[in-house]
Design a protein around this motif. Structure first.
Motif, short mmCIF file in Angstrom:
data_model
loop_
_atom_site.label_atom_id
_atom_site.label_comp_id
_atom_site.label_asym_id
_atom_site.label_seq_id
_atom_site.Cartn_x
_atom_site.Cartn_y
_atom_site.Cartn_z
N LYS A 36 0.80 -1.28 0.01
CA LYS A 36 0.18 0.12 -0.29
C LYS A 36 0.93 1.24 0.12
CE LYS A 36 -3.44 2.50 2.84
NZ LYS A 36 -4.66 2.13 3.29
N TYR A 37 1.89 1.33 0.65
CA TYR A 37 2.76 2.20 0.78
C TYR A 37 3.85 2.56 0.01
CZ TYR A 37 0.54 1.27 5.27
OH TYR A 37 -0.42 1.06 6.38
N TYR A 267 -0.25 -2.79 12.24
CA TYR A 267 -1.45 -2.95 12.57
C TYR A 267 -1.61 -2.27 13.92
CZ TYR A 267 -2.04 -5.93 8.57
OH TYR A 267 -2.05 -6.44 7.43
N PRO A 282 -13.00 -2.54 -1.16
CA PRO A 282 -12.13 -3.72 -0.59
C PRO A 282 -11.90 -4.64 -1.51
CG PRO A 282 -14.75 -4.06 -0.34
CD PRO A 282 -14.34 -2.53 -0.88
N GLN A 283 -11.01 -5.78 -0.89
CA GLN A 283 -10.58 -6.71 -2.01
C GLN A 283 -11.48 -7.81 -2.03
OE1 GLN A 283 -7.45 -8.97 0.82
NE2 GLN A 283 -7.57 -6.83 0.95
N ARG A 293 -0.74 -16.76 4.67
CA ARG A 293 0.38 -15.99 5.09
C ARG A 293 0.53 -14.70 4.14
NH1 ARG A 293 4.27 -16.66 8.37
NH2 ARG A 293 5.97 -16.44 6.61
N SER A 294 -0.35 -13.81 3.63
CA SER A 294 -0.05 -12.91 2.89
C SER A 294 -0.63 -11.58 3.52
CB SER A 294 -0.75 -13.24 1.62
OG SER A 294 -0.05 -14.49 1.13
N ILE A 295 -0.04 -10.60 2.71
CA ILE A 295 -0.92 -9.29 2.95
C ILE A 295 -1.34 -8.83 1.68
CG2 ILE A 295 0.24 -8.59 5.10
CD1 ILE A 295 1.81 -6.57 4.05
N ILE A 296 -2.68 -8.42 1.51
CA ILE A 296 -3.17 -8.10 0.21
C ILE A 296 -3.62 -6.52 0.17
CG2 ILE A 296 -5.04 -8.92 -1.34
CD1 ILE A 296 -4.06 -11.61 -0.66
N LEU B 276 -5.41 2.71 6.96
CA LEU B 276 -5.25 1.39 7.42
C LEU B 276 -4.36 0.53 6.55
CD1 LEU B 276 -9.06 0.79 8.08
CD2 LEU B 276 -7.33 1.05 10.09
N PRO B 277 -3.60 -0.36 7.31
CA PRO B 277 -2.78 -1.08 6.40
C PRO B 277 -3.49 -2.05 5.74
CG PRO B 277 -2.85 -2.04 8.74
CD PRO B 277 -3.50 -0.71 8.56
N PRO B 278 -2.93 -2.69 4.51
CA PRO B 278 -3.64 -3.90 4.00
C PRO B 278 -4.15 -5.09 4.76
CG PRO B 278 -1.41 -3.32 2.89
CD PRO B 278 -1.66 -2.76 4.27
N ALA B 279 -5.17 -5.86 4.25
CA ALA B 279 -5.40 -6.80 4.84
C ALA B 279 -4.58 -8.03 5.01
CB ALA B 279 -6.70 -7.53 4.21
N LYS B 280 -4.44 -8.78 6.19
CA LYS B 280 -3.42 -9.56 6.59
C LYS B 280 -4.04 -10.91 6.82
CE LYS B 280 0.59 -10.20 9.43
NZ LYS B 280 0.30 -10.65 10.57
N TYR B 281 -3.51 -12.09 5.97
CA TYR B 281 -4.29 -13.50 5.93
C TYR B 281 -3.09 -14.51 6.82
CZ TYR B 281 -7.37 -12.02 2.61
OH TYR B 281 -8.24 -11.28 1.92
N ASN B 282 -3.42 -14.85 7.95
CA ASN B 282 -2.42 -15.69 8.80
C ASN B 282 -2.53 -17.23 8.40
OD1 ASN B 282 -1.01 -13.33 9.98
ND2 ASN B 282 -2.48 -13.48 11.78
N ILE B 292 -12.99 -8.43 1.76
CA ILE B 292 -12.32 -8.14 2.75
C ILE B 292 -11.65 -6.72 2.74
CG2 ILE B 292 -10.57 -8.98 4.36
CD1 ILE B 292 -12.41 -11.12 3.87
N ALA B 293 -12.06 -5.98 3.53
CA ALA B 293 -11.44 -4.45 3.68
C ALA B 293 -10.24 -4.20 4.34
CB ALA B 293 -12.64 -3.40 4.61
N SER B 294 -9.45 -3.14 4.29
CA SER B 294 -8.36 -3.05 4.91
C SER B 294 -8.30 -3.17 6.31
CB SER B 294 -8.03 -1.48 4.35
OG SER B 294 -7.78 -1.47 3.04
N CYS B 296 -7.97 -5.59 8.08
CA CYS B 296 -8.45 -6.76 8.79
C CYS B 296 -7.11 -7.66 8.91
CB CYS B 296 -9.42 -7.38 7.84
SG CYS B 296 -10.92 -6.66 7.68
N ASP B 310 -10.97 -3.14 9.31
CA ASP B 310 -10.02 -3.29 10.68
C ASP B 310 -11.10 -4.51 11.62
OD1 ASP B 310 -8.23 -2.51 12.48
OD2 ASP B 310 -9.20 -0.33 13.05
#
Lengths: 423, 371
Positions: A36-37, A267, A282-283, A293-296, B276-282, B292-294, B296, B310
């Motif tokens: 994003k940044y 975060y 939103p995505q 394990r990703s950021i999107i 807000l940072p991008p969404a994160k999938y653990n 899915i919004a930012s 999350c 969030d």
């Protein structure tokens, strides 16, 4: 005219040639980071979060993207009547005109800008580091020590210390000696390239060194201050800090954001990082997608698989595509059935269907082995990759490529394809 | 643009149940990262209307927070801008807004001081894209006094809308407000174009007669006296002011054609930007057919759902066919099905919520205990 206690001067002019094709069209501080940044968001956000509302951004190399990004500083609340953010490119004078030849020379050429605010202190920053730091605490340290110059430092593993300027301090933090990139470092306290100068001291040093060619802080200004008996102090910083000047460190710093609780945590409620955001939708993650394990980023649509990756805003990942250990920047498209392994794909790239990226044996790069290393396949912005080709490791591609550019449908490891007529 | 905008965003209605306890309908979150009023505001901006008044009254705090600056929608600053008007006590008036017409009447001086010849009136609870210039052109070509934008109702029950009947020339002949039995399925979208002087005149007359509702006391009362025309749109339009339609509208955004229409096609919809940072999938996350919004952080399973900004989804959570509003913390092992989870909530670990027949609204008032 309002007097400012401390103003920041942010050095954002460098090309960052070690980022290879990523900085072909943009300056290093404008390179996307973290889905994003852009890299410059971190020092700019640190400034406003530290209460510094006057920032001069020194630009030189390919400044368009950077200028557009910064604008009048709205995203960082740096749109101020007095102060705010000012972009400072080199300019012609009646007596001479020159580009910024070195970091200190760039600051010297903007003496008038600094004089305007009549500051007590000037903070010098670079635009290519990822960290969160309260400069006000550093300023308190500077004042408490009655320092002339305070250099932010952090301990690094001793074997890496030779890449940095290294400080040798007495017990109180006073710098007794320092060495620029020493072969045999005598300390592991590395300079982060962040300095607070008391304004008269900086002014005096810059005037004294104005004839110096390629005048640089590490090489000229700091030695000058030391030799003239100024008080130099090391401010030890123990948080996360990363210089993302090489493809490997850039890739690593992105990947570190993915950890369950990352050391550099975007975060946290406190100390937000601000950026200019365009896409706010939103995505979408489809029924057949797999993400792990990703950021999107925002607005991205995912129909394929994403593992262990950083995906920017408005990216499209088609059905059957598999992305692993990679960075994909905004507006890029990954075709159906394409496999992307350990790659960095810059903005607005179109990768065709059934492409295999990052495959094969590792070979040193034929053109710039020190830049394209670490097994990464790197694609510059606005590139096009035709369907059904194979691309090896340590490779670089930039420009619109066609199947004819790939002998036997393959770019072997270590290979480079450049835009026709490009550098 | 030769018009200024008025957005009616004052309303409350009990059909939103608990969801309207803490916000006006115009501030309802939509499609993951927007609020309902963003659509009207973006349409104004995209139609080059630079001067917009938002009239608000009920539970306006959350709306006011959202409308913090003209800049999010790119309205004019020196020429024009966004004005948020809540009722104020004056020498001559100590009433709240008693209706839509009264809300405009109480801000009539703003209208009188403006110079734009036309006014676009819209409500803050419509989800649609519309170039008001087209309506204005139509309005002028028909030499209409008022133009009402109307659409064919997609819902079976039209009784919560104004129902219209037009003649061949598109002049409105019948206008029933919320009829028990409706004559047609053509409904008013609550979007009107009217000449500013005409509006001032009608509103002043209305106030003198101690009438306060724009639809009942102006449109319906004057339908045979004034030239009131209908402008029919066939594009996506939805009004979110019942729980059902709110839920369905959000779910519509899971369809690719709806997303493409609103977000892909020019011009876009704008909103206040939250940093807000991008969404994160653990590891352990599994997301299917969802928005899915930012901001999350996702650990659990999500299916056919809209997750707003969030939101934290704990380990082993299951979310199905649900809407989770902004800034919710879902503890581990939580099951949410056919629900709307209210914003800023903390759902305790091991909770189970399932809407059996219809949509369940989940409101938990726990202190945030971990993050």
């Amino acid at each position: 005219m309002i007097k400012k206690e401390m103003i920041a001067m942010l050095l954002a002019g460098g090309q960052g040639s070690r980022l290879g094709v990523l900085t072909q069209n943009v300056a290093k501080p404008a390179v996307a980071f973290g889905g994003k940044y852009r890299i410059i968001d971190f020092p700019l956000s640190n400034c406003i979060n530290s209460g510094i509302d006057t920032v001069g951004v020194l630009t030189q190399y390919q400044p368009l993207r950077l200028n557009t990004h910064i604008g009048i500083g709205i995203p960082w609340d740096l749109d101020k009547n007095v102060g705010g953010v000012t972009v400072l490119p080199p300019y012609e004078r009646s007596t001479n005109s020159e580009w910024y030849t070195g970091t200190a020379n760039a600051i010297y050429q903007n003496m008038d800008f600094m004089e305007n605010y009549n500051p007590d202190y000037v903070l010098i920053l670079s635009g290519d580091h990822i960290y969160k730091m309260d400069y006000e605490v550093m300023l308190d340290f500077h004042k408490a020590n009655k320092a002339d110059v305070t250099i932010a430092c952090m301990p690094v593993p001793i074997e890496e210390a030779s890449r940095f300027g290294v400080m040798i301090t007495d017990g109180s933090g006073r710098i007794t000696e320092f060495e620029e990139k020493p072969e045999h470092p005598r300390s592991n306290l590395a300079s982060m390239g962040i300095y607070i100068f008391s304004w008269p001291v900086l002014k005096e040093a810059l005037h004294a060194l104005k004839e110096q060619t390629s005048c640089d802080f590490g090489k000229h200004v700091l030695p000058y201050c030391r030799d003239n008996g100024k008080n130099l102090f090391a401010y030890e910083f123990n948080g996360y800090w990363k210089d993302v000047g090489t493809l490997a460190s850039y890739w690593e710093a992105n990947m570190e954001l993915i950890d369950i609780i990352p050391e550099f945590n975007l975060y946290e409620e406190f100390w937000k990082i601000y950026t200019k955001g365009d896409v706010i939708r939103p995505q979408y993650v489809s029924g057949e997608a797999v993400i792990e394990r990703s950021i999107i980023g925002e607005g991205t649509e995912i129909y394929g698989e994403v593992h262990n990756s950083v995906i920017g805003a408005d990216v499209y990942i088609a059905k059957g595509a598999v992305v692993r250990d990679s960075i994909i920047m905004r507006h890029s498209r990954i075709g159906e059935g394409t496999q992307v392994d350990k790659s960095i794909i810059a903005e607005n790239v179109k990768v065709g269907a059934n492409v295999q990226m990052g495959v094969g044996e590792e070979q040193p790069n034929v053109l710039k082995p020190h830049v394209y290393s670490f097994g990464l396949a790197t694609v510059g912005e606005n590139s096009v990759i035709p369907p059904s080709v194979r691309i090896g490791k340590n490779t670089a591609i930039v420009g619109e490529t066609t199947p004819e550019d790939y002998p036997d449908g393959e770019l072997v490891s270590g290979g480079v394809i450049r835009e026709k007529g490009g550098e | 643009m030769r018009a200024l905008g008025i957005i009616l965003a004052g309303g409350n209605n009990n059909k939103m149940k608990e969801l309207s306890n803490k916000r006006a309908i115009a501030a309802m979150p939509i499609a993951g990262s927007y609020r309902s009023i963003d659509f009207a505001l973006s349409n104004m901006a995209n139609s080059h209307i630079q001067k917009v008044a938002v009239l608000t009254q009920y539970n306006a705090r959350s709306l006011n927070e959202h409308l913090s600056s003209s800049k999010w929608w790119d309205f004019g600053r020196k020429q024009g801008g966004m004005y948020v008007f809540t009722p104020t006590v004056t020498v001559g008036n100590s009433w709240w807004y008693r209706g839509t017409a009264d809300a405009i009447y109480q801000n009539l001086s703003w209208l009188k001081q403006s110079h734009e010849p036309y006014v676009v009136i819209a409500s803050g609870d419509g989800i649609y894209k519309l170039d008001y210039n087209k309506v204005l052109e139509y309005h002028i070509s028909k030499r209409a006094d008022v133009t009402v934008v109307c659409t064919e109702c997609r819902e079976a029950d039209t009784s919560r809308f104004g129902v219209l009947k037009m003649n061949e020339d598109c002049r409105i002949e019948e206008f029933d407000e919320k009829p028990m039995v409706s004559q047609s399925n053509l409904i008013s979208t609550g979007i009107y174009v009217i000449r500013r002087r005409q509006l001032i005149e009608l509103i002043e007359r209305c106030a003198q007669e101690d009438r306060h509702d724009f639809v009942k006391d102006i449109l319906i009362r004057y339908k045979n006296l004034k030239r009131i025309y209908g402008y029919k749109i066939n594009t996506y339009w939805s009004n979110i002011s019942t729980v059902e339609s709110y839920y369905n509208t959000n779910m519509d955004f899971l369809k690719p054609e709806v997303r493409e229409y609103f977000f892909g096609e020019y011009p876009g919809i704008y909103s206040k930007i939250d940093d807000l940072p991008p969404a994160k999938y653990n590891p352990g996350s599994c997301v299917k057919n969802s928005l899915i919004a930012s901001g999350c952080i996702i650990n659990g399973h999500i299916e056919n759902s809209v997750i707003f900004k969030d939101v934290y989804v704990g380990n082993n959570c299951v979310i199905k066919n649900s809407i989770v509003l902004n800034n919710v913390y879902l503890g581990d092992n939580t099951h949410i099905e056919n629900c709307i989870v209210e914003s800023r909530g903390t759902i305790r670990a091991n909770s189970y919520y399932c809407g059996e027949d219809g949509i369940k609204i989940v409101v938990e008032k726990n202190e945030r205990y971990a993050i």
